[in-house]
Design a protein around this motif. Structure first.
Motif, PDB file in Angstrom:
ATOM      1  N   CYS A  83       0.846  -1.192   0.000  1.00 34.84           N
ATOM      2  CA  CYS A  83       0.000   0.000   0.000  1.00 34.84           C
ATOM      3  C   CYS A  83       0.884   1.247   0.000  1.00 34.84           C
ATOM      4  O   CYS A  83       2.051   1.206   0.374  1.00 34.84           O
ATOM      5  CB  CYS A  83      -0.898   0.020   1.228  1.00 34.84           C
ATOM      6  N   ASP A 119      -1.143   8.662   0.628  1.00 31.41           N
ATOM      7  CA  ASP A 119      -1.060   9.962  -0.062  1.00 31.41           C
ATOM      8  C   ASP A 119      -0.947  11.092   0.959  1.00 31.41           C
ATOM      9  O   ASP A 119      -0.897  10.861   2.161  1.00 31.41           O
ATOM     10  CB  ASP A 119      -2.250  10.158  -1.009  1.00 31.41           C
ATOM     11  N   GLN A 143      -4.495   9.027   3.139  1.00 37.47           N
ATOM     12  CA  GLN A 143      -5.376   7.961   2.686  1.00 37.47           C
ATOM     13  C   GLN A 143      -4.536   6.794   2.168  1.00 37.47           C
ATOM     14  O   GLN A 143      -3.479   6.987   1.548  1.00 37.47           O
ATOM     15  CB  GLN A 143      -6.289   8.476   1.573  1.00 37.47           C
ATOM     16  N   ILE A 144      -5.022   5.591   2.416  1.00 38.23           N
ATOM     17  CA  ILE A 144      -4.266   4.387   2.054  1.00 38.23           C
ATOM     18  C   ILE A 144      -4.777   3.862   0.715  1.00 38.23           C
ATOM     19  O   ILE A 144      -5.977   3.611   0.545  1.00 38.23           O
ATOM     20  CB  ILE A 144      -4.415   3.302   3.144  1.00 38.23           C
ATOM     21  N   TYR A 145      -3.855   3.711  -0.227  1.00 37.65           N
ATOM     22  CA  TYR A 145      -4.198   3.162  -1.546  1.00 37.65           C
ATOM     23  C   TYR A 145      -3.505   1.808  -1.695  1.00 37.65           C
ATOM     24  O   TYR A 145      -2.299   1.704  -1.462  1.00 37.65           O
ATOM     25  CB  TYR A 145      -3.693   4.075  -2.671  1.00 37.65           C
ATOM     26  N   PRO A 146      -4.241   0.804  -2.101  1.00 39.57           N
ATOM     27  CA  PRO A 146      -3.550  -0.428  -2.521  1.00 39.57           C
ATOM     28  C   PRO A 146      -2.680  -0.114  -3.727  1.00 39.57           C
ATOM     29  O   PRO A 146      -3.078   0.686  -4.588  1.00 39.57           O
ATOM     30  CB  PRO A 146      -4.688  -1.376  -2.882  1.00 39.57           C
ATOM     31  N   SER A 203      -3.813   0.924  -7.432  1.00 40.91           N
ATOM     32  CA  SER A 203      -5.240   1.233  -7.447  1.00 40.91           C
ATOM     33  C   SER A 203      -5.429   2.734  -7.280  1.00 40.91           C
ATOM     34  O   SER A 203      -4.617   3.408  -6.639  1.00 40.91           O
ATOM     35  CB  SER A 203      -5.941   0.497  -6.291  1.00 40.91           C
ATOM     36  N   SER A 204      -6.519   3.249  -7.869  1.00 33.32           N
ATOM     37  CA  SER A 204      -6.800   4.677  -7.711  1.00 33.32           C
ATOM     38  C   SER A 204      -7.884   4.910  -6.667  1.00 33.32           C
ATOM     39  O   SER A 204      -8.303   6.029  -6.438  1.00 33.32           O
ATOM     40  CB  SER A 204      -7.236   5.271  -9.056  1.00 33.32           C
ATOM     41  N   THR A 205      -8.361   3.819  -6.030  1.00 40.81           N
ATOM     42  CA  THR A 205      -9.422   3.952  -5.017  1.00 40.81           C
ATOM     43  C   THR A 205      -8.842   3.738  -3.630  1.00 40.81           C
ATOM     44  O   THR A 205      -8.289   2.669  -3.340  1.00 40.81           O
ATOM     45  CB  THR A 205     -10.514   2.892  -5.253  1.00 40.81           C
ATOM     46  N   PRO A 206      -8.920   4.768  -2.774  1.00 42.74           N
ATOM     47  CA  PRO A 206      -8.353   4.597  -1.431  1.00 42.74           C
ATOM     48  C   PRO A 206      -9.283   3.782  -0.534  1.00 42.74           C
ATOM     49  O   PRO A 206     -10.470   3.631  -0.821  1.00 42.74           O
ATOM     50  CB  PRO A 206      -8.234   6.030  -0.919  1.00 42.74           C
ATOM     51  N   TRP A 207      -8.697   3.260   0.576  1.00 39.83           N
ATOM     52  CA  TRP A 207      -9.527   2.633   1.608  1.00 39.83           C
ATOM     53  C   TRP A 207     -10.475   3.696   2.169  1.00 39.83           C
ATOM     54  O   TRP A 207     -10.088   4.871   2.291  1.00 39.83           O
ATOM     55  CB  TRP A 207      -8.667   2.102   2.763  1.00 39.83           C
ATOM     56  N   ASP A 208     -11.692   3.276   2.535  1.00 36.93           N
ATOM     57  CA  ASP A 208     -12.631   4.265   3.082  1.00 36.93           C
ATOM     58  C   ASP A 208     -12.261   4.666   4.506  1.00 36.93           C
ATOM     59  O   ASP A 208     -12.579   5.764   4.960  1.00 36.93           O
ATOM     60  CB  ASP A 208     -14.069   3.736   3.029  1.00 36.93           C
TER      61      ASP A 208
END
Lengths: 347, 331
Positions: free
Chosen positions: B234, B237, B241-244, B247-252
């Protein structure tokens, strides 16, 4: 064997004969029982697991020797030339090593159950009382306290921690040089074989003749108390009951423990009090214990619940024939306390 | 699963003797001033010192973990693959189920070996898979002096009351502190929960380490210095926020996530790590690992570490209930 507590004994090799301050508890007539150890691999749901919290109340001066004599200044007692020491903790309070306590309790457990000798004696042991040589020979005391032979070992189901003194500092007493036991004495034998296990009587006080007849010892004086914990797992109800009896908790057979040095001159008497028990005694308790990180509070037993718990398991030990009643009867007479027995002045 | 690296937990703890302890060296040295039974020693921090070998600690931890699993689960391979069980790792001839039934000389594929292995073997390893738990040797904390003493023992003759064997002398450590770290990689929360329960029991005196445990030696207390969980796959940013990776979608939210959470694509979880294996972490802020690669969560407050353990044990408890292992085993 004679039932007389004060009988002739030639153990000092001189003309003066001191009365024997001990008695043998005879072996039961039948061969030792054989038990199967439950294993350490899991907590059995039909067994008991937990901790006994014990307070040991010193009744006569107690000295459990380290085997080392030091200058007084080494134990913060300036002005004393040499003193035989007890173990002390990091906070300088006196300690009774767990191994000493365990040996004392095991000796009683062996005597009141149909068990083998935990330690092989020096001469002429009855063959069936020798320590187990094979795993299928483990006796009742061996299962609870451990056993070993060639290439095998059984760890036992209890462990006993060092007992820490609740009183700061220590007492200084004097202990005379005592005669070593004489295995050749005929009192020990029955038809040429050793007849039982030796237990010393309690006495009203410990003999202390001061500097003129004794060497200084570091000791726990009368009314000092020690605290310790006895942890157990996979004990059957009757085994826990026998252990409680061995701790002197059976109201029909109350007694005190006798521990450490100077037993013939009245030293080492202690009364055991159980202040609290933490126990898991059924499947629900085990489930609760291993279902959440915080320990459930319902494992603690105190007061009336504790007394009922003790009584229930002691009754199980009697009713399930683990206890040898004649041996318990005899032992409770030897170890009964309080007593009117005086230490023999010329020992 | 050792080819990928998805999460890693490091528990930094201090082991404090609560009474005497002795890990025996197993050989009698030539120094006549030393007791017959000596503590293991090694060279550390510029001098010779006693220490607690990782192997000794791992053995004690593994044995108790197996004891817990057998208590609430099964002690042999159950028919229901969801039930948890513990094998006896010393019976190496009993691992036939790790071989291909059609060709007994051939091992199963790695994912199948993992699935067929017991819950404790999945953590500690067996003859076919490596351990995912590693524990470092525990070395003395140099800020606290060790107290090393000698004790003497004798076996008392039951008949004569004299010395039957001995005296024998042994070395014990009664004070000081030993620092070590436990590493758990690619873990599920239930696996971390079981380790937490084992450490809880070690701290509470339910089992000990080393020599003469039945005579009161080996009891220790534990203090936790930190727990660190790392997600090497991971990135973080600027808004934390944590991004795998990729991937462009962060963990909620910020989660403590078991290995199954990182293996959600089709075919990515052949080992069968539990899904929905996570809980929200509100008390700890994520930060980048060294070199800006990967994300880590660091617990240093003791209350927060306890919270981490409680949540992990909750995952373990859920696994037991869903697998039908808790309580119904006792019948």
């Amino acid at each position: 064997m004679t039932n007389s507590s004060y009988r002739s004994n030639t153990n000092n090799g001189s003309d003066e004969r001191a009365p024997a301050p001990y008695e043998l508890v005879r072996f039961p007539d039948k061969t030792p029982s054989v038990c199967t150890p439950p294993g350490h691999d899991k907590y059995q749901s039909n067994c008991l697991h937990g901790t006994l919290f014990l307070t040991l109340q010193v009744q006569t001066a107690l000295h459990v020797s380290t085997g080392v004599a030091v200058m007084g200044s080494d134990v913060d007692k300036n002005g004393i030339p040499l003193i035989k020491t007890m173990e002390q903790g990091v906070d300088k309070t006196l300690l009774i090593p767990g191994s000493s306590l365990k040996g004392c309790i095991r000796a009683i457990y062996e005597a009141i159950t149909n068990s083998r000798l935990g330690v092989k004696s020096k001469t002429n042991n009855p063959p069936d009382r020798l320590p187990a040589r094979r795993q299928n020979e483990i006796c009742p005391a061996g299962v609870v306290f451990g056993a070993s032979g060639d290439n095998w070992g059984w760890q036992g189901l209890i462990n006993i921690r060092d007992a820490r003194c609740n009183t700061n500092g220590f007492g200084v007493g004097y202990m005379p040089a005592l005669w070593s036991p004489k295995p050749q004495g005929s009192n020990y034998y029955d038809e040429g074989k050793v007849a039982g296990r030796k237990f010393y009587y309690h006495m009203v006080r410990a003999l202390d003749k001061g500097e003129k007849d004794g060497i200084r010892v570091q000791q726990a004086s009368r009314n000092y108390t020690f605290s310790t914990q006895l942890h157990f797992k996979n004990l059957q109800s009757k085994q826990l009951g026998a252990l409680l009896i061995a701790l002197g908790q059976d109201s029909n057979y109350p007694f005190a423990l006798k521990l450490g040095a100077g037993k013939p001159i009245g030293m080492g008497t202690m009364i055991v009090k159980i202040t609290e028990v933490q126990v898991m005694q059924n499947q629900d308790d085990l489930c609760k214990h291993y279902k959440s990180f915080s320990n459930p509070d319902n494992e603690k037993l105190e007061g009336e619940l504790l007394q009922q718990f003790i009584l229930r398991h002691i009754q199980a030990a009697h009713s399930q024939n683990l206890i040898e009643e004649p041996q318990l009867e005899q032992l409770s007479q030897i170890l009964s306390y309080p007593t009117t027995r005086q230490p023999y002045e010329n020992y | 699963m050792h080819k990928r690296f998805v999460n890693h937990c490091t528990l930094d703890l201090t082991i404090i003797p609560d009474g005497p302890i002795l890990i025996k060296s197993g050989r009698e040295g030539a120094d006549p001033t030393k007791p017959q039974m000596e503590f293991v020693e090694t060279y550390h921090a510029g001098g010779r010192t006693i220490y607690l070998p990782g192997s000794s600690l791992k053995g004690a931890i593994r044995a108790h973990a197996e004891r817990i699993v057998r208590t609430v689960g099964d002690d042999r391979k159950p028919d229901d693959p969801n039930r948890i069980w513990a094998s006896n790792p010393l019976l190496t001839n009993d691992y036939d189920y790790l071989n291909d039934p059609d060709d007994p000389k051939k091992k199963l594929p790695a994912p199948a070996i993992y699935k067929e292995s017991s819950f404790t073997d999945q953590i500690f390893g067996n003859i076919a898979i490596a351990s995912r738990l590693r524990i470092e040797d525990a070395y003395p904390d140099t800020s606290l002096p060790l107290k090393i003493e000698e004790r003497n023992g004798v076996a008392i003759d039951r008949v004569f009351g004299s010395v039957a064997h001995g005296p024998f002398d042994y070395q014990v450590c009664t004070d000081g502190a030993f620092k070590t770290k436990i590493h758990l990689k690619n873990f599920s929360l239930a696996q971390l929960g079981l380790i937490a329960l084992v450490l809880r029991d070690l701290n509470a005196g339910w089992f000990g380490i080393g020599f003469a445990k039945s005579r009161g030696l080996g009891i220790v207390r534990l203090e936790y210095n930190s727990a660190v969980v790392q997600y090497p796959g991971c990135i973080l940013d600027k808004e934390a926020q944590i991004y795998p990776f990729g991937s462009s979608t962060p963990w909620d939210k910020v989660y403590l996530a078991g290995a199954g959470e990182f293996l959600q694509e089709d075919g990515a979880n052949p080992y069968g790590f539990p899904s929905n294996d996570k809980y929200e972490v509100a008390t700890v802020s994520p930060r980048s690992m060294e070199y800006g690669f990967g994300v880590e969560l660091r617990w240093e407050d003791k209350t927060d570490i306890t919270e981490l353990f409680m949540q992990s044990v909750a995952a373990w408890s859920k696994l037991l209930e869903e697998g039908g292992a808790l309580c119904p085993t006792f019948g």
